[in-house]
Scaffold this motif. Structure first.
Motif, short mmCIF file in Angstrom:
data_model
loop_
_atom_site.label_atom_id
_atom_site.label_comp_id
_atom_site.label_asym_id
_atom_site.label_seq_id
_atom_site.Cartn_x
_atom_site.Cartn_y
_atom_site.Cartn_z
N ILE A 161 -7.57 1.83 -2.34
CA ILE A 161 -7.92 1.44 -0.70
C ILE A 161 -8.85 2.51 -0.55
O ILE A 161 -8.72 3.67 -0.52
N SER A 189 4.39 7.04 -2.92
CA SER A 189 5.11 7.13 -1.85
C SER A 189 4.62 6.18 -0.72
O SER A 189 3.64 5.80 -0.44
N PHE A 190 5.79 5.19 -0.72
CA PHE A 190 5.37 4.00 0.57
C PHE A 190 6.13 4.64 1.77
O PHE A 190 7.24 4.28 1.78
N GLY A 191 5.25 5.42 2.36
CA GLY A 191 5.99 5.85 3.82
C GLY A 191 7.23 6.52 3.61
O GLY A 191 7.95 6.61 4.49
N PHE A 250 -0.83 6.90 6.96
CA PHE A 250 -0.15 5.79 6.11
C PHE A 250 -0.29 4.61 7.27
O PHE A 250 -0.65 3.88 6.71
N ARG A 267 -11.93 -2.96 2.09
CA ARG A 267 -11.16 -1.73 1.74
C ARG A 267 -10.69 -1.76 0.53
O ARG A 267 -10.30 -0.73 -0.08
N VAL A 268 -10.64 -3.10 -0.14
CA VAL A 268 -9.78 -3.11 -1.84
C VAL A 268 -10.57 -3.93 -2.44
O VAL A 268 -10.62 -3.53 -3.47
N ILE A 296 -2.79 0.11 -3.91
CA ILE A 296 -2.01 -1.24 -3.75
C ILE A 296 -1.13 -1.48 -4.93
O ILE A 296 -1.70 -1.36 -6.20
N VAL A 297 0.02 -1.55 -5.05
CA VAL A 297 0.97 -1.62 -5.91
C VAL A 297 1.68 -3.13 -5.79
O VAL A 297 2.01 -3.44 -4.91
N PRO A 337 1.00 -1.44 -0.05
CA PRO A 337 0.05 -0.09 -0.07
C PRO A 337 0.78 1.35 0.12
O PRO A 337 1.93 1.34 0.48
N GLY A 338 0.48 2.23 -0.83
CA GLY A 338 1.05 3.67 -0.96
C GLY A 338 0.08 4.46 -1.22
O GLY A 338 -0.98 4.26 -1.55
N TYR A 344 -5.00 6.25 -2.02
CA TYR A 344 -4.16 5.11 -1.60
C TYR A 344 -4.53 3.91 -2.56
O TYR A 344 -5.46 3.65 -2.66
#
Lengths: 72, 371
Positions: free
Chosen positions: A53, A20-22, B3, B252-253, A43-44, A6-7, A41
């Protein structure tokens, strides 16, 4: 192999974007998702965003659980 | 939302242990066995020690959820032949696939050591870059993966890739293999934890035929430890109530119809065909081959290479074919940790970072024993 990270989408240029991943950033292909917007957000997986997300769903699950255990 | 909410709350130890406590209290009378079909789930279960906190009467086993592990050696051998027989070929592969042995323990890494041009890529997009930078060479990408990965291959082929680019499609799909396993009667499980990222693409509706046909409880789960525990509780409740439905823990996805855009691209490029799964046999309609209009990107046709026939797909002594069906645990295999290690893997389950044996090797043993 099906690992998805997740990013947060921080830049969109056509079908390419920066996620950006954190804090760590990487170019990602956005051709598989509808209307990517900065701030989404995602999912990669293997360099491609494969889904968004839903922030509200993520929060809802945790909220319900926390409330359940507080009431126990 | 920060995040952290995406991962931190779903790793909250207190929440997880509280939920396990509820499970222990409510489901202590019977024995339960559930199967997941995703290497990332196996990683979550083992890395976070979930088998150690779950009560002994609840068992979670790994199914054929690692696409690298089940890629048939015929496809690997095909790529190796292409390197050996044709000049100026660069083979691109995901790192996970690099050391998977075909027969006689030949692998892409061995080919590289022999001087053939093999490059590891993170994404098919990197393979395209390599093709553009090497227009005097042919770049062949070894396209492996379930429905999570296949759309990225499809999208790439629809974005005008260079003429010196082609693929070997080793893509496989999950619902047909679940159908195959459930029909075989070999896997005695009371429910399935369905893979969250395959489901992100295909949607929860894609498994409905299994619920109708086999009356098996199914829950789609995310990949944090809390996701898996919630999914287990949902399965346990279904079993208790006698329900046999598909539920979605990863809302959520994952959506009911999945990622429509990705599915459309996949359908444009691929057609379903019967495919061999390593250790399992030929599974009807489980493979994705390129449609005729994309033949120019099909390396098998482009270079006129014959698919070699390999009938023995697992080395003697290796129990991967049982491990991927949840019928044997890695440490029950005599090769595990002795001659079979991630540094010198004998079977495919020890190669991929998402292979059940490699995960067990990395994080210690799968401590759940039936007693």
């Amino acid at each position: 192999m099906c690992l998805g990270v997740p990013g947060r989408l921080v830049k969109v240029t056509g079908t390419k974007g920066i996620v950006s991943f954190g804090g760590a950033k990487r170019e990602v292909d956005l051709s598989l998702i509808e209307k990517p917007i900065v701030g989404d957000y995602v999912i990669v997986h293997a360099g491609f965003a494969i889904g968004k997300i839903d922030k509200n769903e993520a929060k809802k699950t945790i909220k319900i659980l926390k409330e359940t255990f507080t009431s126990l | 939302m920060s995040f952290g909410t995406l991962t931190k709350d779903y790793r909250d130890k207190k929440l997880i242990l509280n939920l396990v406590k509820v499970i222990k209290e409510e489901f202590s009378n019977d024995s339960y066995k559930f199967m997941h079909v995703c290497g990332t789930h196996e990683d979550t279960v083992t890395k976070h020690g979930l088998r150690n906190v779950l009560p002994k009467n609840i068992e979670v086993v790994a199914g054929p959820g690692c696409p690298v592990c089940v890629t048939h050696p015929e496809k690997i051998e095909l790529a190796l032949r292409l390197l050996e027989e044709k000049e100026n070929v660069i083979l691109t592969t995901f790192g996970d696939m690099y050391r998977v042995p075909s027969r006689y323990r030949r692998s892409f890494s061995h080919a590289k050591a022999q001087g053939f041009n093999v490059k590891i890529v993170y994404s098919i997009s990197d393979a395209i870059k390599i093709a553009k930078e090497n227009n005097d060479k042919e770049v062949v990408h070894f396209a492996v993966g379930f429905e999570t990965t296949a759309p990225s291959t499809a999208s790439t082929l629809l974005q005008n890739p260079p003429e010196n680019f082609s693929i070997i499609s080793a893509h496989l799909t999950v619902p047909p293999v679940l159908d195959y396993l459930l029909a075989s009667g070999e896997i005695a499980v009371q429910g399935l934890i369905l893979p969250g990222h395959v489901s992100t693409i295909i949607g929860s509706r894609a498994y409905e035929f299994l619920a109708d046909k086999y009356k098996v409880p199914q829950v789609i789960a995310g990949f944090e430890p809390l996701d898996v525990i919630i999914a287990l509780k949902m399965l346990l409740e279904q079993v208790k109530k006698g329900e046999r439905k598909i539920e979605n823990e990863y809302e959520r996805v994952v959506k009911p119809y999945g990622n429509l855009r990705a599915k459309k691209l996949m359908n444009k490029v691929f057609k379903q065909e019967d495919a061999k799964w390593r250790g399992l046999g030929k599974v009807p309609n489980s493979g994705l081959d390129l449609k005729p209009e994309f033949e120019k990107f099909n390396a098998i046709i482009k270079f006129d290479i014959n698919l070699p026939e390999i009938t023995k797909d697992i080395e003697d002594g290796c129990r991967c074919s049982e491990v991927i069906k949840g019928l044997a645990k890695p440490e029950e295999c005599q090769l595990f940790r002795s001659v079979c290690t991630p540094y010198d893997p004998r079977g495919p389950c020890m190669v991929s970072i998402e292979g059940t044996c490699a995960i067990a090797y990395k994080y210690g043993s799968l401590s759940l024993k039936s007693n």
